[in-house]
Design a protein around this motif. Structure first.
Motif, short mmCIF file in Angstrom:
data_model
loop_
_atom_site.label_atom_id
_atom_site.label_comp_id
_atom_site.label_asym_id
_atom_site.label_seq_id
_atom_site.Cartn_x
_atom_site.Cartn_y
_atom_site.Cartn_z
N PHE A 79 0.84 -1.21 0.00
CA PHE A 79 0.00 0.00 0.00
C PHE A 79 0.88 1.25 0.00
O PHE A 79 0.68 2.17 -0.79
CB PHE A 79 -0.93 0.02 1.22
N LEU A 80 1.87 1.27 0.89
CA LEU A 80 2.74 2.45 1.00
C LEU A 80 3.50 2.70 -0.30
O LEU A 80 3.60 3.83 -0.77
CB LEU A 80 3.72 2.28 2.16
N ASN A 81 4.01 1.60 -0.88
CA ASN A 81 4.77 1.75 -2.14
C ASN A 81 3.88 2.15 -3.30
O ASN A 81 4.38 2.55 -4.35
CB ASN A 81 5.49 0.43 -2.47
N SER A 82 2.58 2.00 -3.14
CA SER A 82 1.64 2.34 -4.22
C SER A 82 0.99 3.70 -4.00
O SER A 82 -0.02 4.02 -4.65
CB SER A 82 0.56 1.25 -4.33
N GLY A 83 1.53 4.47 -3.07
CA GLY A 83 1.02 5.84 -2.89
C GLY A 83 -0.12 5.97 -1.89
O GLY A 83 -0.83 6.98 -1.89
N PHE A 84 -0.27 4.96 -1.03
CA PHE A 84 -1.32 5.03 -0.01
C PHE A 84 -0.71 5.24 1.37
O PHE A 84 0.48 5.02 1.59
CB PHE A 84 -2.12 3.71 0.02
N GLU A 85 -1.56 5.64 2.28
CA GLU A 85 -1.18 5.68 3.69
C GLU A 85 -2.40 5.24 4.51
O GLU A 85 -3.51 5.18 3.99
CB GLU A 85 -0.72 7.08 4.11
N PHE A 86 -2.15 4.94 5.78
CA PHE A 86 -3.27 4.53 6.64
C PHE A 86 -3.64 5.68 7.56
O PHE A 86 -2.76 6.37 8.09
CB PHE A 86 -2.90 3.27 7.42
N ILE A 87 -4.92 5.88 7.73
CA ILE A 87 -5.41 7.02 8.51
C ILE A 87 -5.23 6.77 10.01
O ILE A 87 -4.88 7.67 10.76
CB ILE A 87 -6.90 7.31 8.18
N VAL A 110 -2.04 9.14 -0.37
CA VAL A 110 -1.25 10.08 0.44
C VAL A 110 -1.75 11.52 0.26
O VAL A 110 -1.98 11.97 -0.87
CB VAL A 110 0.24 9.99 0.07
N GLY A 111 -1.96 12.18 1.39
CA GLY A 111 -2.36 13.59 1.35
C GLY A 111 -3.85 13.81 1.20
O GLY A 111 -4.30 14.94 1.08
N THR A 112 -4.61 12.73 1.18
CA THR A 112 -6.08 12.88 1.06
C THR A 112 -6.73 12.15 2.24
O THR A 112 -6.06 11.43 2.97
CB THR A 112 -6.61 12.23 -0.24
N ILE A 113 -8.03 12.35 2.37
CA ILE A 113 -8.79 11.51 3.32
C ILE A 113 -9.93 10.83 2.55
O ILE A 113 -10.30 9.69 2.81
CB ILE A 113 -9.36 12.36 4.48
N PHE A 114 -10.44 11.57 1.55
CA PHE A 114 -11.55 11.05 0.74
C PHE A 114 -11.09 10.73 -0.67
O PHE A 114 -10.41 11.57 -1.27
CB PHE A 114 -12.67 12.08 0.66
N PRO A 115 -11.49 9.61 -1.22
CA PRO A 115 -12.17 8.51 -0.55
C PRO A 115 -11.17 7.69 0.25
O PRO A 115 -9.96 7.82 0.04
CB PRO A 115 -12.73 7.70 -1.72
N ASN A 116 -11.68 6.84 1.12
CA ASN A 116 -10.80 5.91 1.82
C ASN A 116 -11.42 4.53 1.86
O ASN A 116 -12.63 4.38 1.73
CB ASN A 116 -10.43 6.43 3.21
N ALA A 117 -10.52 3.55 1.98
CA ALA A 117 -10.97 2.15 2.03
C ALA A 117 -11.06 1.73 3.49
O ALA A 117 -10.06 1.81 4.21
CB ALA A 117 -10.00 1.26 1.28
N GLU A 118 -12.24 1.35 3.91
CA GLU A 118 -12.42 0.86 5.28
C GLU A 118 -12.26 -0.66 5.22
O GLU A 118 -13.11 -1.36 4.67
CB GLU A 118 -13.81 1.25 5.79
N ILE A 119 -11.15 -1.13 5.76
CA ILE A 119 -10.80 -2.55 5.62
C ILE A 119 -11.01 -3.24 6.96
O ILE A 119 -10.53 -2.77 7.99
CB ILE A 119 -9.33 -2.68 5.17
N LYS A 120 -11.74 -4.34 6.93
CA LYS A 120 -12.02 -5.02 8.20
C LYS A 120 -12.17 -6.52 8.00
O LYS A 120 -12.46 -6.98 6.89
CB LYS A 120 -13.29 -4.46 8.84
#
Lengths: 198, 78
Positions: A79-87, A110-120
């Motif tokens: 995820f991190l290497n693909s430009g994502f971060e965890f909130i 990275v740098g956004t909040i919307f949209p986000n994936a809620e993973i559970k």
């Protein structure tokens, strides 16, 4: 001109010629990352948006099969290497602990909040059934997995907010000639919403 | 009372909208939808919300949702 171009054979839905929007793109990115490490199913609002409901959403719910800490670490790095971060946290161990304590973790670009994936992880047997009976869905040439439509409709009725009921009615109206009405009634009964007339 | 009437109206609208969707090629409805959703997401970038504030807001929303399904919940056989 033809109308809605959608094929549903019970186990697979095909939607062709869809103009892909930014929410779809986000879902494709997240799905392709998760599926390298574990199974997933998308539940809730995005399912109705995918098929044309005209509303936005800030988060997309992914229910995933259990995975080990090592697998989660790899998923996290990917995820991190693909430009994502965890909130919720920057610590993969903390995020993993949240997951196994039945809390959701949220990933965004990275740098956004919307949209986000809620993973559970599955929190009840309805989530487990959604995973087990997930529907392969082709959107143009992209593949994602979504909750069975019958279960999705019943679950939305159970959730019961105005938005959820509207989603349920939207899906029911769109798929009424394709779904199993017996299965829908079964899930409505299991969820205590059998009295809700669609 | 008004809320009930509004809901009825919205349900009627959704049914009419689905009828339209069924008659409309994917390229047409999805182009309109893409314009709408992309604009929403673009606009969301201007929303001044920190991650911490967002999580707090979601936590509150979740608590409210749990309360609203409480009565239904007792009928569920998990």
């Amino acid at each position: 001109m033809e109308g809605l171009e959608l094929v549903f054979d019970g186990r697979r839905i095909t939607l062709t010629n869809k103009r892909i929007n930014k929410l779809d793109e986000f879902v494709f990115k997240v799905s392709s990352l998760i599926e390298k490490y574990t199974e997933y199913v998308i539940v809730s609002g995005y399912v109705s948006i995918l098929f044309g409901r005209s509303r936005g959403t800030e988060d997309i719910d992914f229910v995933i099969s259990s995975l080990s800490l090592e697998e989660f670490r790899k998923l996290y790095e990917d995820f991190l290497n693909s430009g994502f971060e965890f909130i919720n946290s920057d610590d993969p161990v903390e995020l993993f602990e949240m997951l196994i304590e039945n809390q959701a973790v949220r990933a965004c670009e990275v740098g956004t909040i919307f949209p986000n994936a809620e993973i559970k992880l599955p929190k009840d047997r309805f989530h487990l059934e959604a995973l087990k009976q997930r529907i392969e869905t082709m959107i143009n040439d992209r593949r994602i997995f979504i909750s069975p439509i019958e279960l999705q409709i019943a679950y939305k009725l159970y959730l019961g907010s105005e938005k959820d009921i509207e989603d349920a009615i939207f899906l029911y109206e769109l798929f009424r000639d394709h779904i199993s009405h017996e299965k829908l009634q079964y899930w409505k009964t299991q969820l205590g919403v059998e009295g809700f007339e669609l | 009372m008004n809320s009930k009437r509004d809901m009825k109206e919205r349900i009627k609208f959704i049914k009419r909208y689905v009828e339209w969707l069924k008659k409309t090629p994917n390229g047409v409805w999805s182009a309109q939808q893409a314009e709408f959703i992309n604009a929403l997401l673009e606009n969301a970038k201007n929303f001044p919300l920190s991650k911490k504030e967002y999580l707090k807001m979601k936590e509150k929303a979740k608590k409210l949702a749990v309360n609203s399904v409480f009565l239904v919940d007792k009928n569920i056989q998990k």
